[in-house]
Write a protein that holds these residues in place. Structure first.
Motif, PDB file in Angstrom:
ATOM      1  N   LYS A 124      -1.903   2.279  -8.605  1.00 46.52           N
ATOM      2  CA  LYS A 124      -1.202   2.097  -7.378  1.00 46.52           C
ATOM      3  C   LYS A 124      -1.651   3.254  -6.513  1.00 46.52           C
ATOM      4  O   LYS A 124      -2.001   4.313  -7.034  1.00 46.52           O
TER       5      LYS A 124
ATOM      6  N   ALA B 175       0.572   4.329  -3.908  1.00 48.76           N
ATOM      7  CA  ALA B 175       1.663   5.203  -3.851  1.00 48.76           C
ATOM      8  C   ALA B 175       2.885   4.132  -4.304  1.00 48.76           C
ATOM      9  O   ALA B 175       2.841   3.026  -4.704  1.00 48.76           O
ATOM     10  N   ILE B 176       4.033   4.647  -3.950  1.00 49.56           N
ATOM     11  CA  ILE B 176       5.290   4.034  -4.182  1.00 49.56           C
ATOM     12  C   ILE B 176       5.194   2.553  -3.767  1.00 49.56           C
ATOM     13  O   ILE B 176       5.684   1.245  -4.322  1.00 49.56           O
ATOM     14  N   ASP B 177       4.872   2.498  -2.207  1.00 47.91           N
ATOM     15  CA  ASP B 177       4.627   1.112  -1.437  1.00 47.91           C
ATOM     16  C   ASP B 177       3.496   0.492  -1.895  1.00 47.91           C
ATOM     17  O   ASP B 177       3.157  -0.892  -1.506  1.00 47.91           O
ATOM     18  N   ASN B 178       2.622   0.992  -2.622  1.00 47.20           N
ATOM     19  CA  ASN B 178       1.046   0.467  -3.033  1.00 47.20           C
ATOM     20  C   ASN B 178       0.542  -0.045  -1.844  1.00 47.20           C
ATOM     21  O   ASN B 178      -0.041  -1.061  -1.733  1.00 47.20           O
ATOM     22  N   VAL B 179       0.269   0.747  -0.710  1.00 46.39           N
ATOM     23  CA  VAL B 179      -0.243   0.293   0.581  1.00 46.39           C
ATOM     24  C   VAL B 179      -1.413   1.393   0.748  1.00 46.39           C
ATOM     25  O   VAL B 179      -1.218   2.547   0.811  1.00 46.39           O
TER      26      VAL B 179
END
Length: 313
Positions: A232, A234-238
């Motif tokens: 991933k 990051a947390i938002d996976n962007v």
């Protein structure tokens, strides 16, 4: 006297030579764009300060230009990266395949790293003891009376027998004359939150892993052996837009400082906080980028050298 000195070709040559030598030394781009044959894009990096800080030191490019994935269980070469689907593939030198059966201690992911097993990964535990916890896990029962004789197996029975049958048909495994009952198809979800496959605790001799039947499910020699790992951003996976801008300008995304602040590592070695085009234009007037300045100085120096040579000879 001073005017004659500064107007002489020799003096100009000395001044230009000194200025050229005083220019800051230019190093190569610190962050590599490739490691061997594998292209490197964010969040992957060739070493410390490159890519995503969360990926280091789990993923590095060694001195032999091999991209290596490191966990607490060992070091594993990365064979390919699928940036579109955010998956990379590794091989375990101790893993058994249809071509070679060998003992192994197992495999595990670090619980605090941004990696998980991809759903396509299938593990087959080989040469397991009849007392292995995969057959009789403590506290897992399939009846209301907690009857120990009815404990639920962690093996995937729906596809376990065909896969085990194909694997146990491979010559290296056939030669060992081990019973097929010692084979267990083990899904990654059964590893628990620590993503740990400790073969000693599971009482199994070795394991095999693959992520594709390669269109030939009944032919174990054709399977794609290895482990598919999901990652991933990051947390938002962007995918971060600032990194995209950096890479499009020829730079490599990295980090620096005590809080791992973003930097764009540009050729031939300087860093910016935006991209490598940060000084391309200003109010319609072209500006020089830092990586262009040394070459402009070389051109000027060469020009003056030609003028001096022509005036001398």
């Amino acid at each position: 006297m001073e005017e004659l000195f500064f107007s002489s070709p020799h003096a100009l040559l000395i001044i230009l030579t000194t200025s050229f030598l005083l220019l800051p030394s230019i190093s190569s781009q610190a962050c590599q764009k490739t490691c061997g044959d594998i292209p490197l894009r964010y969040p992957f990096g060739s070493g410390s300060g490159c890519g995503d800080s969360r990926f280091h030191p789990s993923i590095t490019c060694n001195d032999h230009q091999q991209l290596i994935f490191t966990t607490h269980t060992g070091c594993y070469p990365i064979s390919n990266i699928d940036y579109t689907n955010q998956v990379f593939y590794i091989s375990d030198p101790t893993m058994s395949t249809c071509a070679c059966n060998q003992p192994s201690k197992g495999f595990g992911l670090d619980w605090d790293a941004p990696f998980t097993f991809h759903g396509d990964t299938i593990f087959a535990l080989l040469d397991c003891s009849s007392s292995s916890p995969v057959y009789s896990p403590t506290g897992m029962f399939n009846d209301r009376n907690n009857n120990n004789s009815s404990r639920v197996s962690l093996c995937d029975s729906s596809r376990g027998m065909p896969i085990c049958g194909f694997l146990y048909g491979c010559k290296p495994i056939v030669s060992l004359n081990i019973p097929i009952s010692g084979c267990c198809v083990y899904t990654p979800v059964n590893f628990g939150p620590s993503f740990e496959m400790d073969l000693e605790k599971l009482k199994c001799g070795s394991y095999s892993g693959f992520y594709s039947f390669n269109g030939r499910e009944s032919d174990a020699e054709s399977w794609k052996y290895g482990i598919a790992i999901k990652y991933k951003f990051a947390i938002d996976n962007v995918y971060p837009s600032w990194c995209s801008s950096c890479e499009q300008s020829g730079g490599v995304c990295g980090y620096s400082g005590p809080v791992d602040s973003f930097i764009c590592n540009c050729p031939p070695g300087f860093n910016t906080t935006t991209n490598c085009f940060f000084g391309a234009s200003f109010n319609g007037v072209s500006k020089l980028l830092p990586n262009q300045l040394p070459w402009i100085c070389v051109i000027i120096f060469s020009g003056w050298l030609l003028v001096w040579s022509s005036s001398t000879f």
